[in-house]
Write an enzyme that holds these catalytic residues in place. Structure first.
Site, short mmCIF file in Angstrom:
data_model
loop_
_atom_site.label_atom_id
_atom_site.label_comp_id
_atom_site.label_asym_id
_atom_site.label_seq_id
_atom_site.Cartn_x
_atom_site.Cartn_y
_atom_site.Cartn_z
N ALA A 295 0.92 -1.05 0.29
CA ALA A 295 0.20 -0.17 0.29
C ALA A 295 0.98 1.16 -0.15
CB ALA A 295 -0.99 -0.03 1.24
N SER B 139 -7.68 -11.02 1.61
CA SER B 139 -7.57 -11.45 3.54
C SER B 139 -8.35 -12.65 3.44
CB SER B 139 -9.34 -10.92 3.93
OG SER B 139 -9.08 -11.76 5.94
N GLY B 140 -7.30 -13.40 3.64
CA GLY B 140 -6.97 -14.38 3.85
C GLY B 140 -5.28 -15.69 4.03
N LYS C 6 -12.40 -3.75 4.26
CA LYS C 6 -11.69 -4.39 4.68
C LYS C 6 -10.62 -4.27 6.18
CE LYS C 6 -8.09 -7.85 5.11
NZ LYS C 6 -6.59 -7.41 4.48
N HIS D 98 -12.77 -5.56 9.30
CA HIS D 98 -12.17 -6.31 8.91
C HIS D 98 -10.43 -6.36 9.76
CE1 HIS D 98 -9.64 -9.76 8.14
NE2 HIS D 98 -10.61 -10.01 7.72
N ASN D 99 -9.67 -5.73 9.73
CA ASN D 99 -8.61 -5.75 10.74
C ASN D 99 -9.09 -5.35 11.61
OD1 ASN D 99 -8.06 -7.20 8.03
ND2 ASN D 99 -5.70 -5.91 7.86
N GLU E 165 -9.78 -7.91 13.43
CA GLU E 165 -9.23 -9.22 13.61
C GLU E 165 -8.15 -8.93 14.97
OE1 GLU E 165 -7.17 -9.66 9.94
OE2 GLU E 165 -5.74 -9.60 10.36
#
Ligand code: 6PG
Length: 513
Positions: free
Chosen positions: A87, A139-140, A211, A214-215, A218
């Site tokens: 990024a 993600s993954g 996302k 999501h992080n 996480e």
């Protein structure tokens, strides 16, 4: 639909861990891939891997390109190019290089990195007319990219229509009846059945925002498990192997998740050098690449309480202050704690299981509320049932729990309600009500033992704040009015009406402003 010309379907630029595995996954799904990296060794490595994994009778599906112009000439038009570069500046670097190489206005460039969502919004505008800048958060990790990630695409709708078949093919798949991931395939194979873990998220930036949250979740989910580990080791005197067994058991119940599964695995691993539990040989300083921090900052900026996510970021920060912690561990007093009996330990383990479940619900409630508030601000129509659905497999926070979140949003929609906060879903509110005493016991035990539980504790404070009709912000408003004449509203007057008390006058009077 795969093309039968000698032109290729899709280009992958950047063959690090994620790019290489995405390329192999795309090829497994019978698309022809052009691959490029500045490092020739990475191209060679990818081609060798594809060759060694290729099933008998299948032809080569990945071609290496020595530069971007060659890649553009090898792709069918309009082209689809996947960027898998770090990024930030590298994304603009590659976009600039693609412009120089002759990319065309209807070609699509998909940024799959963990880019800051506002950068994605800016890039779509910046490159408009030169090419279609699209984004898809992935993600993954390595295995997800290889055998089925969770994909969060956003940007131009027409570009999505073109990308969708490829994305649905490569995404992780879920059995719609059980909500469980469909087992991953071996190299060379693909999974055709099941619900793909990808859905169009919204306009530019929305996918990267989702996302990012999501992080943030996480980070919090990982820290919650780490706090349980410390409570069981420092608070209960259990060994890594014993804790691993507890986690394995929890993983068979409502706490079932990928993160719980891998934590049990990490705890059971012996250090190949010393033979001791590996976890005890790993230095307790956590790294971070920034997405949890961005989530916490976003929650503060928009005024959405996400204390458990923020505490998870702080927990990583305090972990890095190892030398200060070492010094202060000799200086600051803590409680002396009596050893637990076996029965007390068993009771505590059960309380902690409930505490972890409740804290997890609170943490997801924070993440979903944050997405909802940002969606309103940006006029995005986020579909939270769909977002929970695509997190059921492929991604790092995959868990059976996501199926319950999906259901909660679907049920609310079916009843014509908007689920403003996950805590309002009956399935969660009733579970929290029945487990909250255990949660309190676990937090109390942590406090009395001197074991820090910033995430389990802050999640409980979040729960208690939301179940408090009255909070002490009345006193706070009084303080603000006292020193700064900042005014306050009254409980017995219409909302928005402002009052000020003349605190410094000998006779204190109230005025309506
Ligand atoms: C994923 C992960 C992945 C990675 C992050 C967080 O969904 O695949 O979220 O993006 O784990 O980079 O990494 P840090 O813990 O280093 O911030």
């Amino acid at each position: 639909m795969q093309n039968h010309s000698n032109l290729l379907d899709i280009g992958v630029i950047g063959l690090g861990v994620m790019g290489k595995n995405l390329a192999l996954n795309i090829a497994d799904n019978e698309y022809k891939v052009a691959a490029f990296d500045l490092d020739n060794h990475k191209i060679d490595g990818l081609l060798k891997q594809e060759e060694s994994e290729r099933l008998t009778g299948k032809s080569q599906r990945i071609e290496g390109c020595s530069n971007l112009s060659e890649m553009l000439s090898r792709l069918s038009k309009p082209r689809i190019l996947v960027l898998s570069v770090p990024a930030g500046a590298p994304v603009d670097g590659v976009c600039g290089a693609l412009l120089a190489a002759g990319i065309e206005s209807d070609d699509i460039v998909i940024d799959t990195g963990n880019s800051l969502w506002t950068d994605t919004v800016a890039r779509e505008a910046q490159y408009a007319g030169q090419f279609v800048f699209f984004s898809c958060a992935v993600s993954g990790g390595e295995m997800g990219a290889r055998f089925g990630p969770s994909l969060m695409p956003s940007g131009d709708r027409k570009a999505w229509d073109r990308i969708k078949p490829i994305w649905e093919a490569i995404a992780a798949k879920v059995d719609p009846t059980t909500g469980l991931p469909i087992e991953r395939q071996a190299p060379g194979h693909s999974v055709k059945e099941g619900e793909p873990c990808t859905t169009y998220i919204g306009p530019a930036g929305a996918g990267h925002y989702v996302k990012m949250v999501h992080n943030g979740i996480e980070y919090a989910d990982m820290q919650l498990i780490c706090e349980a580990y410390q409570l069981l080791s420092d608070g209960c005197g259990m060994t890594a192997a014993e804790i691993s067994e507890v986690f394995e058991r929890w993983n068979r119940g409502s706490l079932n998740s990928y993160l719980m599964e891998i934590s049990a695995d990490v705890l059971s691993q012996a250090d190949p050098i010393t033979g001791k539990p590996l976890v005890e040989m790993i230095l307790d300083k956590a790294g971070q690449k920034g997405t949890g921090l961005w989530t916490a900052v976003s929650s503060l900026q928009i005024g959405c309480p996400a204390p458990t996510i923020a505490e998870a970021v702080y927990a990583r920060a305090v972990s890095t202050q190892k030398s200060q912690r070492k010094q202060l561990s000799q200086l600051l007093a803590g409680p002396s704690v009596a050893a637990l009996t076996d029965a007390e330990r068993c009771e505590f383990i059960d309380q902690l299981e409930s505490a972890l479940y409740c804290a997890k619900v609170a943490c997801y409630a924070q993440g979903f509320q944050l997405m909802a508030m940002t969606a309103v601000e940006n006029k995005w129509q986020l579909d939270f049932a769909e977002i929970a659905k695509i997190w059921r497999a492929g991604c790092i926070i995959r868990a059976t729990f996501l199926q319950s979140i999906t259901k909660a949003y679907q049920e609310a929609r079916a009843n014509g309600d908007e689920l403003v906060n996950l805590l309002m879903a009956e399935s969660f509110s009733s579970a929290l009500s029945s487990k909250q005493l255990d949660w309190r016991q676990a937090v109390a035990k942590a406090i009395l033992s001197g074991v820090p539980v910033p995430c389990i504790g802050s999640a409980l404070a979040y729960y208690d704040s939301y179940r408090s009709e009255t909070l002490p912000a009345n006193l706070l408003q009084g303080q603000r009015d006292f020193f700064g004449a900042h005014t306050f509203e009254r409980v017995d007057a219409p909302a928005g009406e402002k009052y000020h008390l003349n605190w410094s006058h000998s006779v204190r009077t109230i005025e309506k402003l």
